[in-house]
Design a protein around this motif. Structure first.
Motif, PDB file in Angstrom:
ATOM      1  N   MET A  63       0.694  -1.175   0.115  1.00 40.44           N
ATOM      2  CA  MET A  63       0.048   0.027   0.183  1.00 40.44           C
ATOM      3  C   MET A  63       0.972   1.096   0.157  1.00 40.44           C
ATOM      4  O   MET A  63       1.736   1.410   0.791  1.00 40.44           O
ATOM      5  CB  MET A  63      -0.753   0.059   1.176  1.00 40.44           C
ATOM      6  N   LEU A 109       0.647   5.161   0.345  1.00 42.62           N
ATOM      7  CA  LEU A 109      -0.205   6.396   0.956  1.00 42.62           C
ATOM      8  C   LEU A 109      -0.018   7.659   0.437  1.00 42.62           C
ATOM      9  O   LEU A 109       1.063   8.014   0.135  1.00 42.62           O
ATOM     10  CB  LEU A 109      -0.148   6.455   2.377  1.00 42.62           C
ATOM     11  N   THR A 131      -2.203   3.896  -3.513  1.00 42.63           N
ATOM     12  CA  THR A 131      -3.368   3.127  -3.435  1.00 42.63           C
ATOM     13  C   THR A 131      -4.370   3.454  -2.341  1.00 42.63           C
ATOM     14  O   THR A 131      -5.456   2.887  -2.192  1.00 42.63           O
ATOM     15  CB  THR A 131      -2.916   1.537  -3.047  1.00 42.63           C
ATOM     16  N   CYS A 132      -3.944   4.491  -1.632  1.00 36.43           N
ATOM     17  CA  CYS A 132      -4.753   4.686  -0.590  1.00 36.43           C
ATOM     18  C   CYS A 132      -4.514   6.395  -0.071  1.00 36.43           C
ATOM     19  O   CYS A 132      -3.528   6.691  -0.164  1.00 36.43           O
ATOM     20  CB  CYS A 132      -4.546   4.109   0.632  1.00 36.43           C
ATOM     21  N   ILE A 165      -5.297   9.580   2.547  1.00 39.04           N
ATOM     22  CA  ILE A 165      -5.460   9.952   3.619  1.00 39.04           C
ATOM     23  C   ILE A 165      -5.484  11.313   3.779  1.00 39.04           C
ATOM     24  O   ILE A 165      -4.632  11.935   3.771  1.00 39.04           O
ATOM     25  CB  ILE A 165      -4.545   9.470   4.970  1.00 39.04           C
ATOM     26  N   LYS A 197      -9.276   3.256  -4.735  1.00 42.26           N
ATOM     27  CA  LYS A 197     -10.352   2.713  -3.877  1.00 42.26           C
ATOM     28  C   LYS A 197     -10.506   3.098  -2.606  1.00 42.26           C
ATOM     29  O   LYS A 197     -11.452   2.780  -1.934  1.00 42.26           O
ATOM     30  CB  LYS A 197     -10.603   1.249  -4.381  1.00 42.26           C
ATOM     31  N   ASN A 198      -9.216   3.359  -1.979  1.00 40.07           N
ATOM     32  CA  ASN A 198      -9.168   3.531  -0.669  1.00 40.07           C
ATOM     33  C   ASN A 198      -9.007   5.170  -0.216  1.00 40.07           C
ATOM     34  O   ASN A 198      -8.232   5.870  -0.704  1.00 40.07           O
ATOM     35  CB  ASN A 198      -8.062   2.720   0.184  1.00 40.07           C
ATOM     36  N   TYR A 199     -10.011   5.598   0.521  1.00 40.96           N
ATOM     37  CA  TYR A 199      -9.950   6.980   0.788  1.00 40.96           C
ATOM     38  C   TYR A 199     -10.169   7.243   2.251  1.00 40.96           C
ATOM     39  O   TYR A 199     -11.645   6.755   2.381  1.00 40.96           O
ATOM     40  CB  TYR A 199     -10.910   7.854  -0.186  1.00 40.96           C
ATOM     41  N   ILE A 200      -9.559   7.890   3.224  1.00 39.78           N
ATOM     42  CA  ILE A 200      -9.824   8.092   4.602  1.00 39.78           C
ATOM     43  C   ILE A 200      -9.919   9.437   4.511  1.00 39.78           C
ATOM     44  O   ILE A 200      -8.935  10.219   4.127  1.00 39.78           O
ATOM     45  CB  ILE A 200      -8.759   7.341   5.469  1.00 39.78           C
TER      46      ILE A 200
END
Length: 147
Positions: free
Chosen positions: A28, A30, A93-94, A96, A130-133
């Motif tokens: 992953m 970030l 991939t993510c 934040i 696809k990953n969102y925080i």
């Protein structure tokens, strides 16, 4: 297929499966937005200490130099300028998102927290992230149980 009743109360052992270890932190990457802020810098520091690949989107490269010293990659970008975002999302991939405006900054709450977030989400969708925080302190003062 087996039935428990055929084995007089004992459960037969299942064939051993190969264990597949998926190490999330090394797969992953970030992108931390707001990494020069109070919360964002703690996220970046923790992620780096845990071995994640960290990229930080910043408006002021000089102000973010400490992030580079910690081991993060810093890239210029401004949420209010949609064209500055796609390059920062390469290999990510993510996301934040700990960004927000401060009362003394020239950028307005609407420009960053509405238009900027909308820009970010649109670009992230195109990049198939696809990953969102999302972190927000909005109305945090109303929660008395939060220290």
């Amino acid at each position: 297929m087996w039935r428990l009743s055929n084995h007089e109360g004992s459960i037969p052992s299942l064939p051993k499966r190969k264990k597949f270890k998926f190490n999330l932190k090394f797969s992953m990457s970030l992108l931390i937005i707001g990494a020069t802020g109070t919360i964002g810098r703690q996220i970046a520091k923790t992620a780096l200490a845990r071995g994640y690949k960290v990229k930080c989107l910043v408006r002021n490269l000089r102000k973010a130099s400490f992030l580079k010293e910690w081991g993060a990659e810093i890239v210029y970008g401004d949420l209010s300028i949609a064209q500055s975002l796609p390059n920062a999302l390469k290999g990510v991939t993510c996301i934040i998102d700990a960004s927000t405006t401060r009362p003394y900054e020239f950028l307005t709450l609407e420009k960053i927290d509405w238009v900027g977030k909308k820009n970010l989400l649109e670009v992230a969708k195109v990049a198939k992230i696809k990953n969102y925080i999302f972190l927000s302190i909005l109305n945090g003062h109303k929660k008395e149980s939060i220290p």
